[in-house]
Design a protein around this motif. Structure first.
Motif, PDB file in Angstrom:
ATOM      1  N   ALA A 113       4.869  -5.993  -6.432  1.00 42.94           N
ATOM      2  CA  ALA A 113       3.399  -5.948  -6.423  1.00 42.94           C
ATOM      3  C   ALA A 113       2.898  -4.506  -6.425  1.00 42.94           C
ATOM      4  N   GLY A 114       3.496  -3.673  -5.567  1.00 46.38           N
ATOM      5  CA  GLY A 114       3.068  -2.272  -5.504  1.00 46.38           C
ATOM      6  C   GLY A 114       3.333  -1.526  -6.792  1.00 46.38           C
ATOM      7  N   HIS A 115       4.489  -1.806  -7.400  1.00 48.49           N
ATOM      8  CA  HIS A 115       4.807  -1.135  -8.661  1.00 48.49           C
ATOM      9  C   HIS A 115       3.851  -1.570  -9.773  1.00 48.49           C
ATOM     10  N   TRP A 116       3.559  -2.882  -9.834  1.00 48.65           N
ATOM     11  CA  TRP A 116       2.670  -3.342 -10.913  1.00 48.65           C
ATOM     12  C   TRP A 116       1.270  -2.729 -10.779  1.00 48.65           C
ATOM     13  N   LEU A 117       0.792  -2.588  -9.536  1.00 48.07           N
ATOM     14  CA  LEU A 117      -0.559  -2.048  -9.340  1.00 48.07           C
ATOM     15  C   LEU A 117      -0.702  -0.626  -9.889  1.00 48.07           C
ATOM     16  N   THR A 118       0.401   0.116  -9.944  1.00 46.36           N
ATOM     17  CA  THR A 118       0.329   1.484 -10.479  1.00 46.36           C
ATOM     18  C   THR A 118       0.902   1.569 -11.887  1.00 46.36           C
ATOM     19  N   PHE A 119       1.253   0.435 -12.463  1.00 47.40           N
ATOM     20  CA  PHE A 119       1.836   0.418 -13.806  1.00 47.40           C
ATOM     21  C   PHE A 119       0.995  -0.424 -14.770  1.00 47.40           C
ATOM     22  N   GLY A 120       0.743  -1.672 -14.400  1.00 47.64           N
ATOM     23  CA  GLY A 120       0.053  -2.584 -15.306  1.00 47.64           C
ATOM     24  C   GLY A 120      -1.378  -2.182 -15.647  1.00 47.64           C
ATOM     25  N   PRO A 121      -2.246  -1.983 -14.638  1.00 49.84           N
ATOM     26  CA  PRO A 121      -3.637  -1.643 -14.968  1.00 49.84           C
ATOM     27  C   PRO A 121      -3.768  -0.336 -15.760  1.00 49.84           C
ATOM     28  N   LEU A 122      -2.945   0.667 -15.419  1.00 48.82           N
ATOM     29  CA  LEU A 122      -3.012   1.927 -16.172  1.00 48.82           C
ATOM     30  C   LEU A 122      -2.579   1.726 -17.616  1.00 48.82           C
ATOM     31  N   LEU A 123      -1.584   0.861 -17.808  1.00 51.15           N
ATOM     32  CA  LEU A 123      -1.126   0.586 -19.168  1.00 51.15           C
ATOM     33  C   LEU A 123      -2.202  -0.149 -19.972  1.00 51.15           C
ATOM     34  N   LEU A 124      -2.918  -1.056 -19.302  1.00 46.64           N
ATOM     35  CA  LEU A 124      -4.010  -1.759 -19.987  1.00 46.64           C
ATOM     36  C   LEU A 124      -5.110  -0.779 -20.391  1.00 46.64           C
ATOM     37  N   LEU A 125      -5.436   0.163 -19.504  1.00 48.71           N
ATOM     38  CA  LEU A 125      -6.443   1.167 -19.860  1.00 48.71           C
ATOM     39  C   LEU A 125      -5.972   2.038 -21.027  1.00 48.71           C
ATOM     40  N   ALA A 126      -4.687   2.388 -21.014  1.00 51.31           N
ATOM     41  CA  ALA A 126      -4.141   3.222 -22.089  1.00 51.31           C
ATOM     42  C   ALA A 126      -4.088   2.476 -23.419  1.00 51.31           C
ATOM     43  N   SER A 127      -4.209   1.154 -23.370  1.00 48.68           N
ATOM     44  CA  SER A 127      -4.167   0.365 -24.610  1.00 48.68           C
ATOM     45  C   SER A 127      -5.388   0.638 -25.486  1.00 48.68           C
ATOM     46  N   PHE A 128      -6.488   1.060 -24.881  1.00 48.76           N
ATOM     47  CA  PHE A 128      -7.693   1.320 -25.679  1.00 48.76           C
ATOM     48  C   PHE A 128      -7.493   2.517 -26.616  1.00 48.76           C
ATOM     49  N   LEU A 141       0.829  -1.215   0.000  1.00 46.84           N
ATOM     50  CA  LEU A 141       0.000   0.000   0.000  1.00 46.84           C
ATOM     51  C   LEU A 141       0.860   1.260   0.000  1.00 46.84           C
ATOM     52  N   ARG A 142       1.974   1.227   0.729  1.00 47.39           N
ATOM     53  CA  ARG A 142       2.876   2.381   0.748  1.00 47.39           C
ATOM     54  C   ARG A 142       3.453   2.638  -0.647  1.00 47.39           C
ATOM     55  N   GLU A 143       3.823   1.551  -1.327  1.00 51.62           N
ATOM     56  CA  GLU A 143       4.376   1.711  -2.680  1.00 51.62           C
ATOM     57  C   GLU A 143       3.330   2.305  -3.616  1.00 51.62           C
ATOM     58  N   VAL A 144       2.081   1.851  -3.474  1.00 53.96           N
ATOM     59  CA  VAL A 144       1.008   2.369  -4.336  1.00 53.96           C
ATOM     60  C   VAL A 144       0.774   3.850  -4.056  1.00 53.96           C
ATOM     61  N   ARG A 145       0.686   4.195  -2.766  1.00 52.30           N
ATOM     62  CA  ARG A 145       0.457   5.614  -2.413  1.00 52.30           C
ATOM     63  C   ARG A 145       1.602   6.485  -2.896  1.00 52.30           C
ATOM     64  N   ARG A 146       2.828   5.994  -2.724  1.00 52.73           N
ATOM     65  CA  ARG A 146       3.982   6.791  -3.124  1.00 52.73           C
ATOM     66  C   ARG A 146       4.006   7.002  -4.641  1.00 52.73           C
ATOM     67  N   ALA A 147       3.666   5.953  -5.389  1.00 55.57           N
ATOM     68  CA  ALA A 147       3.667   6.084  -6.850  1.00 55.57           C
ATOM     69  C   ALA A 147       2.565   7.035  -7.302  1.00 55.57           C
ATOM     70  N   LEU A 148       1.389   6.930  -6.677  1.00 59.11           N
ATOM     71  CA  LEU A 148       0.276   7.790  -7.094  1.00 59.11           C
ATOM     72  C   LEU A 148       0.527   9.252  -6.747  1.00 59.11           C
ATOM     73  N   SER A 149       1.280   9.475  -5.644  1.00 59.35           N
ATOM     74  CA  SER A 149       1.583  10.860  -5.273  1.00 59.35           C
ATOM     75  C   SER A 149       2.762  11.416  -6.065  1.00 59.35           C
ATOM     76  N   ALA A 150       3.467  10.543  -6.773  1.00 61.70           N
ATOM     77  CA  ALA A 150       4.611  10.995  -7.566  1.00 61.70           C
ATOM     78  C   ALA A 150       4.193  11.172  -9.023  1.00 61.70           C
ATOM     79  N   ALA A 151       4.606  10.294  -9.863  1.00 62.77           N
ATOM     80  CA  ALA A 151       4.335  10.469 -11.300  1.00 62.77           C
ATOM     81  C   ALA A 151       3.945   9.143 -11.932  1.00 62.77           C
ATOM     82  N   ALA A 152       2.934   8.477 -11.345  1.00 63.08           N
ATOM     83  CA  ALA A 152       2.502   7.191 -11.885  1.00 63.08           C
ATOM     84  C   ALA A 152       1.945   7.328 -13.295  1.00 63.08           C
ATOM     85  N   TRP A 153       1.491   8.545 -13.634  1.00 62.41           N
ATOM     86  CA  TRP A 153       0.920   8.762 -14.954  1.00 62.41           C
ATOM     87  C   TRP A 153       1.989   8.867 -16.038  1.00 62.41           C
ATOM     88  N   LEU A 154       3.251   9.112 -15.626  1.00 64.12           N
ATOM     89  CA  LEU A 154       4.290   9.381 -16.613  1.00 64.12           C
ATOM     90  C   LEU A 154       4.545   8.202 -17.558  1.00 64.12           C
TER      91      LEU A 154
END
Length: 211
Positions: free
Chosen positions: A95-110, A7-20
């Protein structure tokens, strides 16, 4: 202990630049027609490989922030003193990194599929191959970040290490997205091997940081 760390990894990524990485993924796909031409049939034929090249290059961006900030702040030492093994720390970070990387990438695939003119079946194959492959990309990113933490030019060095290690995944993933027979099974086996082995490689690298 691993749950709060994830959860800490997810929060940290979302507060940083997970969208990049997602923005970079879409940018690579968007500029592709300028390089190969706007022919819809050509773009549709290379779309699966284009998605994978974009995903692989996007996976390079977060490497520098995955391990090094925690090494510099002493968080890794605190986790060890709290009883968390280095292998579990690496697994939680994957696990934390994938949660903020994989699902967003799948959404961006559309939107990426729309830019490349992919039909529904091609998009389905591309999503399946990315869903299987992105955990391995996240695992490789954490393992490489562990190996290069504390080194000068770690971001560039991380890219040089990750790209060749990801070549088998790229080959089979792009093949699966293109609908090649047997490619998805080979991609799944490769992704499983990488994802299962990365926590041990990352854990060994974290140990070496303290020696």
């Amino acid at each position: 202990m691993t749950g709060p760390l994830i959860l800490r990894e997810v929060r940290r990524a979302l507060s940083a630049a997970a969208w990049l990485p997602v923005a970079f993924f879409l940018l690579v796909v968007a500029i592709l027609p300028f390089a190969v031409g706007p022919d819809p049939r050509l773009l549709a034929r290379i779309a699966g490989g284009a998605l994978w090249i974009a995903a692989l290059t996007a996976a390079l961006l977060p490497i520098e922030r995955l391990i090094e900030p925690d090494r510099a702040d002493g968080v890794l030492d605190q986790l060890m003193l709290a009883g968390l093994t280095d292998e579990l720390t690496a697994a939680a970070k994957i696990a934390g990194h994938w949660l903020t990387f994989g699902p967003l990438l799948l959404l961006a695939s559309f939107p990426a599929a729309a830019l490349l003119g992919m039909d529904a079946s091609s998009l389905g194959r591309g999503l399946a191959s990315l869903a299987i492959g992105t955990p391995a990309l996240a695992a490789l990113a954490v393992a490489v970040a562990s190996l290069t933490a504390g080194l000068r030019g770690s971001a560039a060095l991380g890219g040089l290490l990750l790209l060749p290690l990801a070549v088998p995944l790229l080959i089979f993933g792009a093949g699966a997205a293109a609908g090649e027979s047997g490619a998805i099974a080979l991609e799944a086996a490769t992704a499983l091997f990488i994802t299962a082995g990365a926590p041990f490689a990352g854990g060994a690298a974290l140990k070496s940081l303290r020696s």
